[in-house]
Enzyme design. Structure first.
Site, mmCIF file in Angstrom:
data_model
loop_
_atom_site.group_PDB
_atom_site.id
_atom_site.type_symbol
_atom_site.label_atom_id
_atom_site.label_comp_id
_atom_site.label_asym_id
_atom_site.label_seq_id
_atom_site.Cartn_x
_atom_site.Cartn_y
_atom_site.Cartn_z
ATOM 1 N N GLY A 1 -1.508 -6.630 -2.101
ATOM 2 C CA GLY A 1 -2.930 -6.322 -2.200
ATOM 3 C C GLY A 1 -3.653 -7.441 -2.918
ATOM 4 N N SER A 2 -4.767 -7.105 -3.540
ATOM 5 C CA SER A 2 -5.593 -8.154 -4.148
ATOM 6 C C SER A 2 -4.979 -8.659 -5.454
ATOM 7 C CB SER A 2 -6.983 -7.591 -4.433
ATOM 8 O OG SER A 2 -6.876 -6.545 -5.372
ATOM 9 N N GLU B 1 -11.621 -15.803 -1.393
ATOM 10 C CA GLU B 1 -11.128 -15.301 -0.113
ATOM 11 C C GLU B 1 -12.291 -14.564 0.593
ATOM 12 O OE1 GLU B 1 -8.160 -12.306 -0.863
ATOM 13 O OE2 GLU B 1 -6.857 -13.062 0.703
ATOM 14 N N ALA C 1 -2.668 2.396 1.481
ATOM 15 C CA ALA C 1 -4.103 2.310 1.176
ATOM 16 C C ALA C 1 -4.828 3.559 1.707
ATOM 17 C CB ALA C 1 -4.693 1.063 1.819
ATOM 18 N N ASN D 1 -4.737 -3.866 5.558
ATOM 19 C CA ASN D 1 -4.915 -4.849 6.644
ATOM 20 C C ASN D 1 -3.741 -4.906 7.619
ATOM 21 O OD1 ASN D 1 -3.327 -6.177 4.765
ATOM 22 N ND2 ASN D 1 -4.362 -8.138 4.993
ATOM 23 N N LYS E 1 2.834 4.312 -1.719
ATOM 24 C CA LYS E 1 1.428 4.729 -1.650
ATOM 25 C C LYS E 1 0.674 3.765 -0.743
ATOM 26 C CE LYS E 1 -2.321 3.753 -3.384
ATOM 27 N NZ LYS E 1 -3.155 3.978 -2.196
ATOM 28 N N GLU F 1 2.669 -9.573 -3.756
ATOM 29 C CA GLU F 1 2.154 -10.322 -2.596
ATOM 30 C C GLU F 1 0.640 -10.204 -2.668
ATOM 31 O OE1 GLU F 1 3.818 -12.041 -0.430
ATOM 32 O OE2 GLU F 1 5.881 -11.375 -0.702
ATOM 33 N N LEU F 2 -0.016 -11.238 -3.180
ATOM 34 C CA LEU F 2 -1.436 -11.119 -3.523
ATOM 35 C C LEU F 2 -2.333 -11.968 -2.611
ATOM 36 C CD1 LEU F 2 -0.814 -11.169 -7.398
ATOM 37 C CD2 LEU F 2 -0.810 -9.215 -5.833
HETATM 38 P P1 NAP Z 1 -6.470 -3.754 -3.149
HETATM 39 O O1 NAP Z 1 -7.826 -3.230 -3.379
HETATM 40 O O2 NAP Z 1 -5.777 -4.436 -4.257
HETATM 41 O O3 NAP Z 1 -5.633 -2.492 -2.613
HETATM 42 C C1 NAP Z 1 -4.285 -2.614 -2.250
HETATM 43 C C2 NAP Z 1 -3.549 -1.334 -2.601
HETATM 44 O O4 NAP Z 1 -3.632 -1.149 -4.010
HETATM 45 C C3 NAP Z 1 -4.144 -0.087 -1.972
HETATM 46 O O5 NAP Z 1 -3.102 0.799 -1.647
HETATM 47 C C4 NAP Z 1 -4.988 0.484 -3.098
HETATM 48 O O6 NAP Z 1 -5.158 1.880 -3.019
HETATM 49 C C5 NAP Z 1 -4.101 0.157 -4.277
HETATM 50 N N1 NAP Z 1 -4.793 0.174 -5.555
HETATM 51 C C6 NAP Z 1 -6.073 -0.165 -5.839
HETATM 52 N N2 NAP Z 1 -6.320 0.030 -7.150
HETATM 53 C C7 NAP Z 1 -5.171 0.487 -7.705
HETATM 54 C C8 NAP Z 1 -4.803 0.888 -9.018
HETATM 55 N N3 NAP Z 1 -5.650 0.852 -10.040
HETATM 56 N N4 NAP Z 1 -3.548 1.319 -9.230
HETATM 57 C C9 NAP Z 1 -2.660 1.384 -8.213
HETATM 58 N N5 NAP Z 1 -2.963 1.030 -6.948
HETATM 59 C C10 NAP Z 1 -4.198 0.580 -6.703
HETATM 60 O O7 NAP Z 1 -6.429 -4.769 -1.946
HETATM 61 P P2 NAP Z 1 -7.077 -4.593 -0.500
HETATM 62 O O8 NAP Z 1 -8.485 -5.002 -0.572
HETATM 63 O O9 NAP Z 1 -6.759 -3.264 0.067
HETATM 64 O O10 NAP Z 1 -6.206 -5.636 0.331
HETATM 65 C C11 NAP Z 1 -6.646 -6.906 0.587
HETATM 66 C C12 NAP Z 1 -5.964 -7.895 -0.341
HETATM 67 O O11 NAP Z 1 -4.550 -7.866 -0.106
HETATM 68 C C13 NAP Z 1 -6.387 -9.317 -0.071
HETATM 69 O O12 NAP Z 1 -6.601 -9.992 -1.279
HETATM 70 C C14 NAP Z 1 -5.182 -9.908 0.667
HETATM 71 O O13 NAP Z 1 -5.085 -11.296 0.556
HETATM 72 C C15 NAP Z 1 -4.056 -9.187 0.024
HETATM 73 N N6 NAP Z 1 -2.858 -9.204 0.870
HETATM 74 C C16 NAP Z 1 -1.798 -9.971 0.490
HETATM 75 C C17 NAP Z 1 -0.670 -10.047 1.294
HETATM 76 C C18 NAP Z 1 0.501 -10.890 0.905
HETATM 77 O O14 NAP Z 1 1.561 -10.707 1.496
HETATM 78 N N7 NAP Z 1 0.380 -11.797 -0.042
HETATM 79 C C19 NAP Z 1 -0.621 -9.322 2.493
HETATM 80 C C20 NAP Z 1 -1.722 -8.547 2.844
HETATM 81 C C21 NAP Z 1 -2.836 -8.497 2.019
HETATM 82 P P3 NAP Z 1 -6.492 2.533 -2.394
HETATM 83 O O15 NAP Z 1 -6.630 1.960 -1.042
HETATM 84 O O16 NAP Z 1 -6.180 3.971 -2.387
HETATM 85 O O17 NAP Z 1 -7.616 2.153 -3.300
#
Ligand code: NAP
Length: 487
Positions: free
Chosen positions: A235-236, A388, A184, A159, A182, A257-258
């Site tokens: 990420g999530s 969310e 996304a 994002n 790494k 940071e979730l």
């Molecule tokens: P996500 O699915 O958790 O993915 C985030 C990152 O984690 C991507 O690089 C993804 O790689 C990687 N990932 C996924 N599965 C993994 C695994 N098993 N092992 C290692 N890495 C893995 O989250 P998203 O949907 O992209 O992002 C949206 C989320 O991020 C939302 O919940 C949002 O609130 C949160 N977010 C939080 C903040 C904060 O500062 N708190 C800021 C921005 C976003 P791939 O893309 O290659 O699958």
């Protein structure tokens, strides 16, 4: 290459390991598409275990020298990196828009935000102070020093493909750590462009590595490694919890940071016009795809109808379209799964009595575009009150008392950002203190800046990014107890 930028060197279709631009060992690649039209904009290497281990080894080797590098030299390289990001702002913004979809205005803002972290931590590199503690015995003195943690693994979301990484690169390099990153799968090119500029800024090879490829394989290699001493993840919450568990095996330091579920509260004494502008900014930025987006908008019952009307009018002005079109405010969603979630939340809200005041459907542009949506008469039983949404949907709830709205705002496992509008000084303090969130926006819908400690509590994570506190997450504390200092 299907993108148009001024300096084509910024667009890398290779991974960056130990200062080399490389393919995956087996030559395999993954496609990256533009969410605005689904066209392929390029390919990146599908790296796996071997490439990740090579990057970790390179980072460990390079860090041995970097940790000894004088603060002023580290600072100066970071400063050059910052300058280069500024020089290439337009190209970097275009890369974000091509791979992520947001409008050029927002993408340009994201690059300013990215650069601000590099600038801030270039300055902080010179301010990593220790302490001298008075002796606890006649002949003793204790000195506290701060040292870099070591190799940092870093995983970032799509994002904010540039800023979420810059916020980790800045403090890691400033403190003397090295990184294996790494990005996304949807948005690798912004990360690779940053690595190219760091290289141009004179960053020694091996300190910053960027791997593209399978998240599970790369993530596992990172968490299994004894050389990796910290994992920083944005990420999530679901992925964060899994990574936390994996990091326990080698007791790594972690920053998480979730996800969020931000409440946005408008009290009866608020400046309604300002609250509407703040709510629009907090809700629809990045098509509703930010972790700090207002997910639940609570408005006092006395001003509810007036707010609903004004907010809907303002939301109706948002222009949806391709990010490269200068008239666009809001781009597409990231993928089909994101659209499906938005539709699920809207259908559920309608089934439970929600009234659609605006939007509610896929946009006539087709593809991944969705209409800015406003839902009146939202209630706490709806999915949208608990999950969310990550899309352009604003549910408007009404409330009667301060106690009630605080309890409803806090009734969630998340605790990232929160917002409220009031002109009452005493209420400003009371509510700020009672909101169980890492960040509170009081009379503002935008809280992010490199100068403040961004981060959440509860299931929104741990650790802080930005500000003087952001440096601490990359440092170990050591004390030296000195004996024999008799007078
Ligand atoms: P996500 O699915 O958790 O993915 C985030 C990152 O984690 C991507 O690089 C993804 O790689 C990687 N990932 C996924 N599965 C993994 C695994 N098993 N092992 C290692 N890495 C893995 O989250 P998203 O949907 O992209 O992002 C949206 C989320 O991020 C939302 O919940 C949002 O609130 C949160 N977010 C939080 C903040 C904060 O500062 N708190 C800021 C921005 C976003 P791939 O893309 O290659 O699958």
């Amino acid at each position: 290459m299907k993108i148009e930028i001024n300096n084509n060197n910024l667009f890398k279709e290779k991974a960056y390991i130990s200062g080399q631009w490389v393919d995956a060992n087996d030559g395999s690649t993954i496609e990256v598409t533009n969410p605005a039209n689904q066209e392929i904009i390029g390919h990146v290497p599908n790296c796996g275990l071997e490439e990740t281990n090579a990057a970790i080894d390179a980072a460990a080797e390079a860090q041995k020298k970097w940790r000894q590098c004088p603060a002023k030299e580290k600072s100066s390289i970071l400063r050059s990196f910052y300058d280069l990001i500024c020089v290439h702002q337009e190209d970097l913004a275009r890369i974000i828009t091509y791979e992520q979809g947001k409008s050029m205005t927002e993408a340009t803002g994201e690059i300013t935000y990215s650069a601000s972290f590099i600038e801030w931590f270039a300055e902080e590199a010179k301010r990593i102070y220790g302490d001298v503690i008075p002796g606890h015995l006649h002949d003793r003195r204790t000195i506290v020093i701060k040292q870099p943690i070591g190799v940092v693994a870093c995983i970032t979301p799509w994002n904010f493909p540039s800023a979420m990484l810059a916020r980790k690169i800045g403090p890691a390099l400033a403190t003397g750590c090295s990184l294996v990153c790494k990005p996304a799968k949807q948005t690798p090119f912004s990360a690779l462009a940053l690595a190219y500029l760091a290289e141009q800024a004179g960053l020694p090879k091996g300190l910053l590595n960027v791997l593209t490829g399978n998240a599970q394989t790369i993530g596992k290699a990172m968490t299994d490694s004894n050389l990796v001493r910290k994992l920083t993840f944005t990420g999530s919450t679901e992925t964060g919890k899994m990574l936390l568990k994996e990091c326990a095996k080698t007791v790594k330091k972690v920053s998480m940071e979730l996800g969020g579920l931000a409440p946005f509260i408008v009290f009866e004494d608020a400046n309604i016009e300002a609250a509407i502008a703040g709510a629009i900014a907090a809700k629809y930025r990045n098509t509703g795809q930010t972790c700090v987006c207002a997910n639940r908008i609570y408005v006092h019952q006395d001003i509810y109808d007036e707010f609903c009307e004004g907010f809907t009018k303002a939301a109706a002005k948002i222009q949806t379209g391709e990010g490269l079109d200068p008239t666009t405010d809001q781009g597409p969603l990231i993928d089909e799964a994101a659209l499906a979630k938005v539709e699920e939340h809207i259908n559920d809200a309608q089934n439970q009595g929600g009234l659609i005041l605006l939007g509610g459907r896929r946009h006539k542009l087709g593809g991944l575009f969705f209409e800015p949506t406003v839902i009146k008469d939202a209630n706490d039983a709806m999915l949208i009150a608990h999950e969310e949404t990550f899309g352009p949907v604003a549910p408007l709830f009404s409330f009667a008392t301060e106690e009630e709205v605080i309890a409803r705002a806090n009734d969630t496992p998340f605790g990232l950002a929160s917002y409220f509008y009031t002109t009452d000084l005493a209420k400003s303090w009371r509510v700020s203190e009672q909101l169980e969130y890492g960040m509170v926006g009081l009379n503002t819908g935008i809280v992010s800046t490199e100068m403040a400690p961004f981060g959440g509590i509860k299931e929104s994570g741990m650790g802080r990014e930005g500000s003087k506190y952001g440096v601490e997450d990359y440092l170990e504390i050591k004390y030296i107890s000195i004996a024999g200092i008799d007078r």
